[in-house]
Design a protein around this motif. Structure first.
Motif, PDB file in Angstrom:
ATOM      1  N   TYR A 119       0.847  -1.196   0.000  1.00  0.00           N
ATOM      2  CA  TYR A 119       0.000   0.000   0.000  1.00  0.00           C
ATOM      3  C   TYR A 119       0.881   1.245   0.000  1.00  0.00           C
ATOM      4  O   TYR A 119       1.060   1.904   1.015  1.00  0.00           O
ATOM      5  CB  TYR A 119      -0.927   0.012   1.215  1.00  0.00           C
ATOM      6  N   ASN A 121       0.419   4.108  -0.888  1.00  0.00           N
ATOM      7  CA  ASN A 121      -0.265   5.369  -0.576  1.00  0.00           C
ATOM      8  C   ASN A 121      -0.720   5.445   0.882  1.00  0.00           C
ATOM      9  O   ASN A 121      -1.493   6.327   1.240  1.00  0.00           O
ATOM     10  CB  ASN A 121      -1.467   5.571  -1.503  1.00  0.00           C
ATOM     11  N   PHE A 122      -0.248   4.536   1.739  1.00  0.00           N
ATOM     12  CA  PHE A 122      -0.581   4.566   3.163  1.00  0.00           C
ATOM     13  C   PHE A 122       0.366   5.546   3.849  1.00  0.00           C
ATOM     14  O   PHE A 122       1.464   5.210   4.254  1.00  0.00           O
ATOM     15  CB  PHE A 122      -0.444   3.162   3.759  1.00  0.00           C
ATOM     16  N   TYR A 297      -4.429   5.882   1.160  1.00  0.00           N
ATOM     17  CA  TYR A 297      -5.036   4.657   1.654  1.00  0.00           C
ATOM     18  C   TYR A 297      -6.196   4.965   2.592  1.00  0.00           C
ATOM     19  O   TYR A 297      -7.227   4.292   2.566  1.00  0.00           O
ATOM     20  CB  TYR A 297      -3.989   3.813   2.385  1.00  0.00           C
ATOM     21  N   SER A 298      -6.037   5.981   3.433  1.00  0.00           N
ATOM     22  CA  SER A 298      -7.075   6.348   4.394  1.00  0.00           C
ATOM     23  C   SER A 298      -6.974   7.835   4.692  1.00  0.00           C
ATOM     24  O   SER A 298      -5.997   8.496   4.337  1.00  0.00           O
ATOM     25  CB  SER A 298      -6.920   5.534   5.683  1.00  0.00           C
ATOM     26  N   THR A 311     -11.633   3.152   3.899  1.00  0.00           N
ATOM     27  CA  THR A 311     -10.701   2.882   2.809  1.00  0.00           C
ATOM     28  C   THR A 311     -11.501   2.312   1.643  1.00  0.00           C
ATOM     29  O   THR A 311     -12.560   1.705   1.833  1.00  0.00           O
ATOM     30  CB  THR A 311      -9.605   1.886   3.216  1.00  0.00           C
TER      31      THR A 311
END
Length: 459
Positions: A119, A121-122, A297-298, A311
């Motif tokens: 992930y 993009n976390f 991600y969030s 998410t």
């Protein structure tokens, strides 16, 4: 809806720290920060066990140029990943913090690298990795004190870290259920319960009318908190709602163009304001459950205009099982938990009140029938108790018999209101001069004389 104007920015490099007055070594100081990040400053306790139970139905999605494809590699919910042993970001984050607590920085780095690899993009994972790297060589006295990142974004990531750690620290009581889930009818497969104080959405499955825990997910709420009252206050409402529709990624693109990306892979509108909201003078519109922008991600725990955001993969897992007009969404500021036995007692008590109301209506004994309504508090939205009583007396006087059948009864206690229950059912009404079927909704309140109806209308 989530705020389209609030841009989500990327961290260009791992987070750095300014340590102008270091008092601890790098590892010890990072450990202290991990311990203090937990809500209320309490120590963060880890036992290595998984938060989540059985799978909540995996689904597929992929993003290319802001669109969704159903033919890509499968993406599954956090619950499914945890249950099957696949990579779950929150579980690995938990392991990372456990390694930090034990001062095994190399192991912590290996764990967090797994998350970033799967992930990228976390953002919170990148921040933690930067902390771990810098803690090897430099003393640190805060989290994310990076010179190259906007302060607002760092504050958001710190808030997310606290919220996620609090979720892991304060797990749901495994032998109890939310008090609100009194009875689920056969047609309701799942119920969604949002705890705004814990940044968590719980999924409960209907097992013979009783609620069984399935999974829970990190969730974002309104930037101004909860208890929505008016249009534009950026708050998330509290109450009992139902899913009223489903908006796909393609439909979002058609409606909002470039701004559609703020809602991720889709949205589930809910019926805010409901009957009780309107009666209380609350207004506003456009409260959804939806995803997040594709470049993250969030989102932070408070980042929307009042919606509940998950998410993208968790939203898809939830939305795949949502039933329009059927699935309840109960939003509370701190969940009241109760034992399954106490829930059954509540269900029996309220069921008896509804059945007594039905029998007295059939009996054509209008005075007994009207005793089920609160003279001081009843309203249909257009009629008060006096007008309602006069209307029912005139109607019943013209009938020789009445038969009322009640099916698919749902009962939910209203969060934040003492002894207020929302009862919805299918009504089959037949009489000597009229017949009809409808979905009815009643609000029952417990008064000194027992349960009384304070609202009645179409469901």
């Amino acid at each position: 809806m989530a705020d389209p104007a609030r841009a989500q920015r990327r961290l260009g490099t791992p987070a750095l720290f300014n340590a102008t007055k270091p008092r601890l070594g790098g590892r010890a100081s990072l450990l202290a920060i991990v311990l203090l990040l937990a809500a209320g400053g309490a120590a963060f306790l880890l036992n290595g066990s998984s938060r989540l139970s059985a799978a909540f139905l995996p689904v597929n999605y992929a993003t290319k140029g802001g669109s969704v494809s159903n033919t890509s590699a499968p993406v599954v919910s956090s619950a499914h990943r945890s249950a099957t042993g696949a990579l779950d970001p929150e579980t690995v984050l938990q392991k990372t913090l456990a390694e930090i607590q034990n001062q095994r920085m190399d192991n912590a780095l290996a764990e967090i690298d797994q998350v970033i690899g799967a992930y990228p993009n976390f953002r919170l994972a990148h921040l933690i990795k930067g902390d771990i790297l810098l803690a090897r060589a430099h003393p640190i006295n805060t989290v994310g004190n990076a010179s190259d990142a906007p302060q607002e974004m760092l504050d958001d990531l710190r808030d997310e870290a606290r919220a996620r750690m609090a979720r892991l620290q304060r797990e749901r009581p495994k032998d109890q259920v939310p008090r609100y889930l009194v009875q689920m009818p056969p047609e309701q497969r799942y119920a969604l319960v949002v705890d705004t104080s814990k940044s968590t959405l719980y999924v409960y499955e209907n097992k013979g009318g009783e609620a069984r825990y399935v999974a829970d997910y990190y969730a974002t709420i309104g930037k101004s908190g909860m208890d929505k009252f008016r249009e534009g206050d950026n708050k998330t409402p509290l109450g009992v709602y139902h899913v009223t529709g489903s908006i796909s990624r393609e439909q979002l693109n058609q409606r909002y163009g470039k701004l559609a990306g703020e809602y991720g892979v889709g949205a589930l509108p809910i019926n805010y304001p409901n009957e009780w909201d309107k009666r209380s003078g609350r207004n506003g519109s456009g409260i959804w459950l939806h995803g997040v922008p594709f470049d993250t991600y969030s989102r932070p725990p408070r980042a929307s205009k009042g919606c509940v955001a998950l998410t993208n993969e968790d939203f898809l897992a939830v939305s795949a099982n949502a039933q329009i007009g059927v699935t309840p969404v109960i939003i509370a500021n701190g969940i009241e938990w109760t034992s399954p036995e106490a829930a059954r007692t509540l269900r029996e008590e309220l069921s008896q009140a509804v059945e007594s109301w039905r029998r007295d209506w059939e009996s054509l004994n209008t005075p007994n029938y009207l005793k089920h309504y609160s003279p001081a508090k009843f309203s249909t939205g257009s009629q008060n108790y006096q007008a309602w009583a006069e209307h029912k007396q005139r109607v019943n006087a013209g009938k020789t018999w009445i038969k009322v059948k009640v099916d698919n009864v749902s009962m939910f206690f209203y969060p934040g209101a003492a002894d207020l229950a929302v009862v919805t059912f299918d009504q089959d009404y037949n009489s000597s001069n009229l017949a009809g079927q409808s979905k009815k909704r009643q609000y029952w309140m417990k008064e000194p004389g027992g349960w009384k109806i304070v609202y009645e209308g179409m469901g």
